[in-house]
Structures are given as structure tokens and as C-alpha cells.
Design a protein around this motif. Structure first.
Motif, PDB file in Angstrom:
ATOM      1  N   ALA A   1      91.447 -26.239  52.994  1.00  0.00           N
ATOM      2  CA  ALA A   1      92.104 -26.888  51.860  1.00  0.00           C
ATOM      3  C   ALA A   1      91.091 -27.636  51.004  1.00  0.00           C
ATOM      4  N   ALA A   2      90.088 -28.233  51.652  1.00  0.00           N
ATOM      5  CA  ALA A   2      89.068 -28.982  50.911  1.00  0.00           C
ATOM      6  C   ALA A   2      88.246 -28.064  50.011  1.00  0.00           C
ATOM      7  N   ILE A   3      88.020 -26.830  50.443  1.00  0.00           N
ATOM      8  CA  ILE A   3      87.282 -25.883  49.599  1.00  0.00           C
ATOM      9  C   ILE A   3      88.007 -25.681  48.274  1.00  0.00           C
ATOM     10  N   ILE A   4      89.320 -25.590  48.334  1.00  0.00           N
ATOM     11  CA  ILE A   4      90.108 -25.338  47.126  1.00  0.00           C
ATOM     12  C   ILE A   4      90.267 -26.593  46.276  1.00  0.00           C
ATOM     13  N   THR A   5      90.468 -27.741  46.915  1.00  0.00           N
ATOM     14  CA  THR A   5      90.854 -28.951  46.178  1.00  0.00           C
ATOM     15  C   THR A   5      89.692 -29.877  45.849  1.00  0.00           C
ATOM     16  N   ALA A   6      88.479 -29.522  46.222  1.00  0.00           N
ATOM     17  CA  ALA A   6      87.330 -30.388  45.930  1.00  0.00           C
ATOM     18  C   ALA A   6      87.245 -30.676  44.430  1.00  0.00           C
ATOM     19  N   ASP A   7      86.852 -31.901  44.106  1.00  0.00           N
ATOM     20  CA  ASP A   7      86.684 -32.264  42.695  1.00  0.00           C
ATOM     21  C   ASP A   7      85.673 -31.331  42.030  1.00  0.00           C
ATOM     22  N   VAL A   8      85.945 -31.008  40.790  1.00  0.00           N
ATOM     23  CA  VAL A   8      85.020 -30.183  40.007  1.00  0.00           C
ATOM     24  C   VAL A   8      84.117 -31.118  39.215  1.00  0.00           C
ATOM     25  N   SER A   9      82.851 -31.079  39.510  1.00  0.00           N
ATOM     26  CA  SER A   9      81.913 -31.984  38.849  1.00  0.00           C
ATOM     27  C   SER A   9      81.681 -31.560  37.402  1.00  0.00           C
ATOM     28  N   PRO A  10      81.228 -32.489  36.564  1.00  0.00           N
ATOM     29  CA  PRO A  10      80.869 -32.107  35.185  1.00  0.00           C
ATOM     30  C   PRO A  10      79.819 -31.001  35.144  1.00  0.00           C
ATOM     31  N   ASP A  11      78.873 -31.031  36.090  1.00  0.00           N
ATOM     32  CA  ASP A  11      77.844 -29.989  36.124  1.00  0.00           C
ATOM     33  C   ASP A  11      78.461 -28.614  36.369  1.00  0.00           C
ATOM     34  N   THR A  12      79.431 -28.560  37.302  1.00  0.00           N
ATOM     35  CA  THR A  12      80.076 -27.280  37.593  1.00  0.00           C
ATOM     36  C   THR A  12      80.891 -26.797  36.405  1.00  0.00           C
ATOM     37  N   ARG A  13      81.625 -27.706  35.779  1.00  0.00           N
ATOM     38  CA  ARG A  13      82.395 -27.315  34.600  1.00  0.00           C
ATOM     39  C   ARG A  13      81.478 -26.770  33.507  1.00  0.00           C
ATOM     40  N   ALA A  14      80.342 -27.416  33.344  1.00  0.00           N
ATOM     41  CA  ALA A  14      79.398 -26.951  32.323  1.00  0.00           C
ATOM     42  C   ALA A  14      78.835 -25.579  32.691  1.00  0.00           C
ATOM     43  N   ALA A  15      78.539 -25.390  33.983  1.00  0.00           N
ATOM     44  CA  ALA A  15      77.980 -24.111  34.425  1.00  0.00           C
ATOM     45  C   ALA A  15      78.960 -22.968  34.215  1.00  0.00           C
ATOM     46  N   TYR A  16      80.255 -23.261  34.370  1.00  0.00           N
ATOM     47  CA  TYR A  16      81.285 -22.245  34.182  1.00  0.00           C
ATOM     48  C   TYR A  16      81.748 -22.148  32.725  1.00  0.00           C
TER      49      TYR A  16
ATOM     50  N   LEU B   1      92.758 -25.938  37.680  1.00  0.00           N
ATOM     51  CA  LEU B   1      91.419 -25.381  37.848  1.00  0.00           C
ATOM     52  C   LEU B   1      91.228 -24.213  36.891  1.00  0.00           C
ATOM     53  N   PRO B   2      90.073 -24.133  36.246  1.00  0.00           N
ATOM     54  CA  PRO B   2      89.780 -22.935  35.452  1.00  0.00           C
ATOM     55  C   PRO B   2      89.859 -21.693  36.333  1.00  0.00           C
ATOM     56  N   GLU B   3      90.305 -20.594  35.772  1.00  0.00           N
ATOM     57  CA  GLU B   3      90.545 -19.384  36.549  1.00  0.00           C
ATOM     58  C   GLU B   3      89.290 -18.906  37.279  1.00  0.00           C
ATOM     59  N   ALA B   4      88.138 -18.972  36.632  1.00  0.00           N
ATOM     60  CA  ALA B   4      86.908 -18.486  37.264  1.00  0.00           C
ATOM     61  C   ALA B   4      86.537 -19.335  38.479  1.00  0.00           C
ATOM     62  N   ILE B   5      86.743 -20.642  38.380  1.00  0.00           N
ATOM     63  CA  ILE B   5      86.443 -21.523  39.512  1.00  0.00           C
ATOM     64  C   ILE B   5      87.432 -21.271  40.643  1.00  0.00           C
ATOM     65  N   LEU B   6      88.701 -21.122  40.305  1.00  0.00           N
ATOM     66  CA  LEU B   6      89.702 -20.830  41.329  1.00  0.00           C
ATOM     67  C   LEU B   6      89.385 -19.517  42.040  1.00  0.00           C
ATOM     68  N   ALA B   7      88.995 -18.498  41.291  1.00  0.00           N
ATOM     69  CA  ALA B   7      88.680 -17.196  41.894  1.00  0.00           C
ATOM     70  C   ALA B   7      87.510 -17.313  42.865  1.00  0.00           C
TER      71      ALA B   7
END
Length: 240
Positions: A222-237, A175-181
Motif C-alpha cells: 500500500a505504501a508503494i502506491i500511496t507514497a507522497d509524490v515529491s516535487p522532483d518526481t512531478r517535474a520528472a514526469y 495521481l498522474p496516470e504515468a506515475i500510477l502506472a
């Protein structure tokens, strides 16, 4: 004077509150006993009557003190008193959680996310079950304690267990650090507010009903942490 910061509209404890020594009278005699009695009385009354419904005079009287300036002497003001209450309980959680984390890592050097979430929860659950005062604290200070924990997480010496858990998550998740945080912050908020809501109810922190609550809460955390990161979220971050 205690410094108060705000995060998302919530009061946040000055992290240096953990490092303050107990006041000492001029003659050199510790007055930590008086300080603890004031904290115990405040915690009980805040749980019964709410933060706004309890006067400082009531707290002083409930602590068996005659001097109405006792709170000002020990804590500065009402906000300083609340800070000290939160600091005392968060420190207790931290002690238990670090011990639990040590035991978990001894059994499984690379624990899964669910095991880490359970380790995050268990000290709070244990204290709620064993200590009626802690349950009263969580009932009265759930949101304040959450905001404080997030602020103190920036100080690794004060909340070392949270940083240790985050390091384990970094090792096991891509996970990118910002998303993990942001997910770690959301997890802390979700778990603490869920436990605070239960503390305000008459439901126990043991038995079959609580087991269902705890296991499901752990799964959701656990689901909050491990949920798939969508392309939209990756783009937003701005993540690749």
C-alpha cells in the motif's frame, strides 16, 4: 509457434497463449489430458531441478509418454511449454482474484488502497497454501510470471482484475496516470517476487509467522502506491 517478447531482460508470454484451444487428434479425440500431464510433470521437475537443469526428455518420461516429440506437438518447444505453464497458473489466479474483488466491492464500493493490495495478494497466498503444485510453480517461475502478468495486463479480457483494481485506484487517488502506472508495475513486481522467495523457502503459508509476513507485506505494498509524490518526481514526469 509461440511468440516470445522480452521486457527488462525477462521472457514475456505472448498474450494469445490464453486463447489457444487444446490440440485435437485427427480422429477428433481431445488430447488435453496428455497436455496436462506434460504440464504437471514439467512444473514438478522445473521446481526440483530448475529450468536449465531439466531436459525435455525427462519431462516426457515423467509424464508417462513414449513419444519424445510430444512436447513439440503440444507446445512447439521449451519456451512454448514454459508459456503454457505460466498461462495456466495465471489464469487460475485471475479466476480467484476476480471473485475476491467482486466480494470486496459488494462490501465496500470504494475500498481503500490497503484492501485492494490484500485482494491482489490473497489469491496467490490461498493457492500456495492449498496447492503444492502452485507453490512449486511460484518457486520456479516467479520472475517469468511477473513479466507475463505485466504483459497480459495490457489485455483487459485476460487480466481484467488488474485493470479493475487500477480503476479503483484512479478513483481514490490524485495521481498522474504515468506515475500510477509505474507504481502499479512496481507493486506487482514487489509482491510477486516476495511471495516467490517465500515459496522457495520452507516457511509455511499459514500460522502466526505467515500472518506477520502477510500483514507487513500488505502495508508495504500500500505504501508503494500511496507514497507522497515529491516535487522532483512531478517535474520528472512533467506532471502539474
Amino acid at each position: 509457434m509461440t511468440r516470445i517478447r522480452r521486457r527488462g531482460g525477462l521472457r514475456v508470454l505472448d498474450p494469445t497463449a490464453f486463447a489457444r484451444p487444446a490440440p485435437v487428434e485427427a480422429a477428433g479425440r481431445s488430447v488435453s489430458g496428455t497436455r496436462d500431464r506434460l504440464l504437471d510433470a514439467a512444473e514438478r521437475l522445473f521446481a526440483e531441478k530448475g529450468l536449465r537443469g531439466t531436459s525435455l526428455r525427462e519431462i516426457v518420461a515423467a509424464a508417462g509418454q513414449r513419444n519424445e516429440s510430444a512436447i513439440q506437438y503440444h507446445f512447439g518447444d521449451r519456451e512454448g511449454l514454459v508459456d503454457a505453464l505460466v498461462a495456466r497458473r495465471v489464469a487460475a489466479i485471475e479466476t480467484v482474484r476476480n471473485a475476491r474483488l467482486d466480494a470486496l466491492l459488494a462490501r465496500a464500493p470504494a475500498p481503500n488502497v490497503r484492501a485492494l493490495v490484500a485482494c491482489l495478494l490473497e489469491p496467490v497466498v490461498e493457492l500456495c497454501h492449498d496447492d503444492s503444485g502452485f507453490r512449486a510453480f511460484l518457486s520456479a517461475f516467479g520472475e517469468v510470471a511477473w513479466a507475463t502478468a505485466l504483459q497480459l495486463a495490457r489485455n483487459r479480457q485476460q487480466l481484467r482484475s488488474l485493470e479493475r483494481m487500477r480503476e479503483q485506484l484512479r478513483r481514490s487517488l490524485d495521481l498522474p496516470e504515468a506515475i500510477l502506472a509505474d507504481r502499479a508495475e512496481a507493486l506487482t513486481r514487489f509482491l510477486l517476487l516476495s511471495l516467490s522467495q517465500r515459496a522457495r523457502s520452507n516457511e509455511p503459508f499459514n500460522g502466526r509467522g505467515f500472518e506477520r509476513f502477510f500483514t507487513n507485506l500488505t502495508d508495504m505494498g500500500a505504501a508503494i502506491i500511496t507514497a507522497d509524490v515529491s516535487p522532483d518526481t512531478r517535474a520528472a514526469y512533467g506532471a502539474d
